[in-house]
Design a protein around this motif. Structure first.
Motif, PDB file in Angstrom:
ATOM      1  N   ALA A  76       0.959  -1.255   0.252  1.00  0.00           N
ATOM      2  CA  ALA A  76       0.054  -0.107   0.004  1.00  0.00           C
ATOM      3  C   ALA A  76       0.952   1.370  -0.094  1.00  0.00           C
ATOM      4  O   ALA A  76       1.889   1.215   0.443  1.00  0.00           O
ATOM      5  CB  ALA A  76      -0.879  -0.183   1.271  1.00  0.00           C
ATOM      6  N   GLY A  77       0.261   2.178  -0.637  1.00  0.00           N
ATOM      7  CA  GLY A  77       0.939   3.674  -0.484  1.00  0.00           C
ATOM      8  C   GLY A  77      -0.034   4.698  -0.560  1.00  0.00           C
ATOM      9  O   GLY A  77      -1.277   4.553  -1.215  1.00  0.00           O
ATOM     10  N   THR A  78       0.351   5.931  -0.169  1.00  0.00           N
ATOM     11  CA  THR A  78      -0.511   6.911  -0.246  1.00  0.00           C
ATOM     12  C   THR A  78       0.019   8.449  -0.840  1.00  0.00           C
ATOM     13  O   THR A  78       1.344   8.582  -0.347  1.00  0.00           O
ATOM     14  CB  THR A  78      -1.206   7.237   1.082  1.00  0.00           C
ATOM     15  N   GLY A  79      -0.619   8.924  -1.336  1.00  0.00           N
ATOM     16  CA  GLY A  79      -0.078  10.374  -1.824  1.00  0.00           C
ATOM     17  C   GLY A  79      -1.010  11.404  -1.555  1.00  0.00           C
ATOM     18  O   GLY A  79      -2.286  11.083  -1.461  1.00  0.00           O
ATOM     19  N   LYS A  80      -0.533  12.473  -0.967  1.00  0.00           N
ATOM     20  CA  LYS A  80      -1.437  13.663  -0.625  1.00  0.00           C
ATOM     21  C   LYS A  80      -1.141  14.659  -1.443  1.00  0.00           C
ATOM     22  O   LYS A  80      -0.139  15.138  -2.057  1.00  0.00           O
ATOM     23  CB  LYS A  80      -0.959  14.067   0.658  1.00  0.00           C
ATOM     24  N   ASP A  81      -2.138  15.648  -1.783  1.00  0.00           N
ATOM     25  CA  ASP A  81      -2.074  16.937  -2.386  1.00  0.00           C
ATOM     26  C   ASP A  81      -1.827  18.031  -1.288  1.00  0.00           C
ATOM     27  O   ASP A  81      -1.856  17.580  -0.276  1.00  0.00           O
ATOM     28  CB  ASP A  81      -3.088  17.299  -3.579  1.00  0.00           C
ATOM     29  N   ALA A  82      -1.608  19.253  -1.681  1.00  0.00           N
ATOM     30  CA  ALA A  82      -1.253  20.242  -0.766  1.00  0.00           C
ATOM     31  C   ALA A  82      -2.560  20.616   0.081  1.00  0.00           C
ATOM     32  O   ALA A  82      -2.157  21.203   1.234  1.00  0.00           O
ATOM     33  CB  ALA A  82      -1.094  21.686  -1.669  1.00  0.00           C
ATOM     34  N   ALA A  83      -3.624  20.390  -0.113  1.00  0.00           N
ATOM     35  CA  ALA A  83      -4.842  20.230   0.833  1.00  0.00           C
ATOM     36  C   ALA A  83      -5.038  19.435   1.685  1.00  0.00           C
ATOM     37  O   ALA A  83      -6.036  19.233   2.454  1.00  0.00           O
ATOM     38  CB  ALA A  83      -6.173  20.668  -0.198  1.00  0.00           C
ATOM     39  N   GLY A  84      -4.158  18.297   1.348  1.00  0.00           N
ATOM     40  CA  GLY A  84      -4.377  17.121   2.396  1.00  0.00           C
ATOM     41  C   GLY A  84      -5.356  16.028   1.874  1.00  0.00           C
ATOM     42  O   GLY A  84      -5.614  14.949   2.553  1.00  0.00           O
ATOM     43  N   ARG A  85      -5.736  16.283   0.725  1.00  0.00           N
ATOM     44  CA  ARG A  85      -6.526  15.015   0.196  1.00  0.00           C
ATOM     45  C   ARG A  85      -5.907  14.007  -0.407  1.00  0.00           C
ATOM     46  O   ARG A  85      -4.528  14.478  -0.693  1.00  0.00           O
ATOM     47  CB  ARG A  85      -7.336  15.740  -0.896  1.00  0.00           C
ATOM     48  N   SER A  86      -6.344  12.908  -0.482  1.00  0.00           N
ATOM     49  CA  SER A  86      -5.189  11.622  -0.943  1.00  0.00           C
ATOM     50  C   SER A  86      -5.606  10.681  -1.904  1.00  0.00           C
ATOM     51  O   SER A  86      -6.827  10.723  -2.175  1.00  0.00           O
ATOM     52  CB  SER A  86      -4.831  10.849   0.286  1.00  0.00           C
ATOM     53  N   ILE A  87      -4.704  10.050  -2.433  1.00  0.00           N
ATOM     54  CA  ILE A  87      -4.776   9.054  -3.404  1.00  0.00           C
ATOM     55  C   ILE A  87      -4.122   7.923  -2.524  1.00  0.00           C
ATOM     56  O   ILE A  87      -2.990   7.918  -2.153  1.00  0.00           O
ATOM     57  CB  ILE A  87      -4.268   9.319  -4.807  1.00  0.00           C
ATOM     58  N   THR A  88      -5.037   6.826  -2.246  1.00  0.00           N
ATOM     59  CA  THR A  88      -4.452   5.615  -1.814  1.00  0.00           C
ATOM     60  C   THR A  88      -4.418   4.424  -2.489  1.00  0.00           C
ATOM     61  O   THR A  88      -5.312   4.128  -3.392  1.00  0.00           O
ATOM     62  CB  THR A  88      -5.076   5.292  -0.462  1.00  0.00           C
ATOM     63  N   VAL A  89      -3.268   3.558  -2.813  1.00  0.00           N
ATOM     64  CA  VAL A  89      -3.167   2.345  -3.796  1.00  0.00           C
ATOM     65  C   VAL A  89      -2.715   1.274  -3.074  1.00  0.00           C
ATOM     66  O   VAL A  89      -1.744   1.452  -1.913  1.00  0.00           O
ATOM     67  CB  VAL A  89      -2.186   2.865  -4.790  1.00  0.00           C
ATOM     68  N   VAL A  90      -3.446   0.118  -3.159  1.00  0.00           N
ATOM     69  CA  VAL A  90      -2.959  -1.093  -2.858  1.00  0.00           C
ATOM     70  C   VAL A  90      -2.651  -1.803  -4.006  1.00  0.00           C
ATOM     71  O   VAL A  90      -3.569  -2.085  -4.838  1.00  0.00           O
ATOM     72  CB  VAL A  90      -3.930  -1.841  -1.766  1.00  0.00           C
ATOM     73  N   ALA A  91      -1.279  -2.494  -4.245  1.00  0.00           N
ATOM     74  CA  ALA A  91      -0.821  -2.907  -5.572  1.00  0.00           C
ATOM     75  C   ALA A  91      -0.359  -4.121  -5.416  1.00  0.00           C
ATOM     76  O   ALA A  91       0.298  -4.245  -4.446  1.00  0.00           O
ATOM     77  CB  ALA A  91      -0.292  -1.835  -6.465  1.00  0.00           C
ATOM     78  N   SER A  92      -0.396  -5.058  -6.707  1.00  0.00           N
ATOM     79  CA  SER A  92       0.403  -6.164  -6.702  1.00  0.00           C
ATOM     80  C   SER A  92       1.051  -6.025  -7.880  1.00  0.00           C
ATOM     81  O   SER A  92       0.497  -5.860  -8.955  1.00  0.00           O
ATOM     82  CB  SER A  92      -0.301  -7.505  -6.586  1.00  0.00           C
ATOM     83  N   ALA A  93       2.468  -5.837  -7.986  1.00  0.00           N
ATOM     84  CA  ALA A  93       3.064  -5.778  -9.376  1.00  0.00           C
ATOM     85  C   ALA A  93       3.242  -7.047  -9.755  1.00  0.00           C
ATOM     86  O   ALA A  93       3.237  -6.954 -11.102  1.00  0.00           O
ATOM     87  CB  ALA A  93       4.573  -5.502  -8.824  1.00  0.00           C
ATOM     88  N   GLN A  94       3.090  -8.062  -9.000  1.00  0.00           N
ATOM     89  CA  GLN A  94       3.181  -9.576  -9.889  1.00  0.00           C
ATOM     90  C   GLN A  94       1.719  -9.722 -10.406  1.00  0.00           C
ATOM     91  O   GLN A  94       1.804 -10.506 -11.612  1.00  0.00           O
ATOM     92  CB  GLN A  94       3.233 -10.521  -8.541  1.00  0.00           C
ATOM     93  N   GLU A  95       0.665  -9.452  -9.881  1.00  0.00           N
ATOM     94  CA  GLU A  95      -0.503  -9.387 -10.637  1.00  0.00           C
ATOM     95  C   GLU A  95      -0.885  -8.425 -11.895  1.00  0.00           C
ATOM     96  O   GLU A  95      -1.652  -8.602 -12.621  1.00  0.00           O
ATOM     97  CB  GLU A  95      -1.704  -9.420  -9.655  1.00  0.00           C
ATOM     98  N   GLY A  96      -0.032  -7.217 -11.416  1.00  0.00           N
ATOM     99  CA  GLY A  96      -0.616  -6.204 -12.133  1.00  0.00           C
ATOM    100  C   GLY A  96      -1.784  -5.511 -12.114  1.00  0.00           C
ATOM    101  O   GLY A  96      -2.307  -4.733 -13.087  1.00  0.00           O
TER     102      GLY A  96
END
Length: 180
Positions: A76-96
C-alpha cells in the motif's frame, strides 16, 4: 310496459324498446385496477433487473479487490495533495493490478469526472478508468511493471482519451513495487 290487453295483441309500432343490458359498475373499475397492477408489476420487474445487474457488478468488483489484497506481494501507498486530500493505492506488481481510492475530493461539478492515468517513461498516459464518485474504489488492471506513477485528472463526462488538465494528485508507484 303496459300489459298486452291495453293495446290489444301487440303494442303500437315504434313504442317498444329492446331490453337494455345492465353492466355492473365494478367491471370498468376492475379493468382499470388490473391495468394499473400490470404497469406497477412491470416497473418492479425493471427495477429488480437493474438492482440485480448493479449487485452483480459490485460482487465482481469485490472479487477483484479480494484478489489484489490476497496477492503475496500486495503493498500500500498513499499520496497527498497540498490540501491534504489523498490517493491511496494497494497494488500487486506480480498481478499487475491495483485498488485506487480518492479521499477528500468532492465529485467534480458540471458533469465532469475524475479519471485515473497510468504514467510510464517515454509513453503517453494510459487511461485506467473513471472513478464512480464518493469513496468508491477503482480497480486498475493490466498495469505495466515499468509504470512510474498514477495520476488523477478532472475530465469531461465520459472521460478523455488523453489528459486535458494537470493532475490533481499523483502517486509514485515505486512505493508499491512498480518502476523498480
Amino acid at each position: 310496459q303496459l300489459p298486452p290487453h291495453v293495446w290489444g295483441a301487440q303494442p303500437p309500432p315504434g313504442r317498444s324498446r329492446a331490453p337494455r343490458e345492465r353492466r355492473p359498475l365494478f367491471v370498468p373499475f376492475a379493468t382499470a385496477t388490473a391495468a394499473a397492477a400490470l404497469v406497477v408489476a412491470s416497473l418492479f420487474a425493471v427495477q429488480a433487473d437493474r438492482t440485480r445487474e448493479q449487485l452483480d457488478a459490485e460482487r465482481a468488483q469485490s472479487r477483484e479487490i479480494a484478489h489484489v489484497l490476497a496477492a503475496p506481494d500486495a503493498r500500500a501507498g498513499t499520496g497527498k495533495d497540498a490540501a491534504g486530500r489523498s490517493i491511496t493505492v494497494v497494488a500487486s506488481a506480480q498481478e499487475g493490478d491495483a485498488i485506487v481510492t480518492l479521499s477528500g475530493y468532492d465529485d467534480p461539478s458540471g458533469g465532469r469526472v475524475h479519471q485515473l492515468w497510468l504514467m510510464r517513461p517515454d509513453a503517453a498516459p494510459r487511461s485506467l478508468g473513471l472513478f464512480g464518485g464518493g469513496d468508491t474504489p477503482l480497480v486498475a488492471t493490466d498495469l505495466d511493471k515499468s509504470a512510474t506513477s498514477l495520476a488523477v485528472t478532472v475530465e469531461p463526462g465520459g472521460g478523455s482519451t488523453q489528459p486535458t488538465s494537470q493532475p490533481i494528485v499523483q502517486l509514485a508507484l515505486k512505493s508499491v513495487g512498480f518502476g523498480e
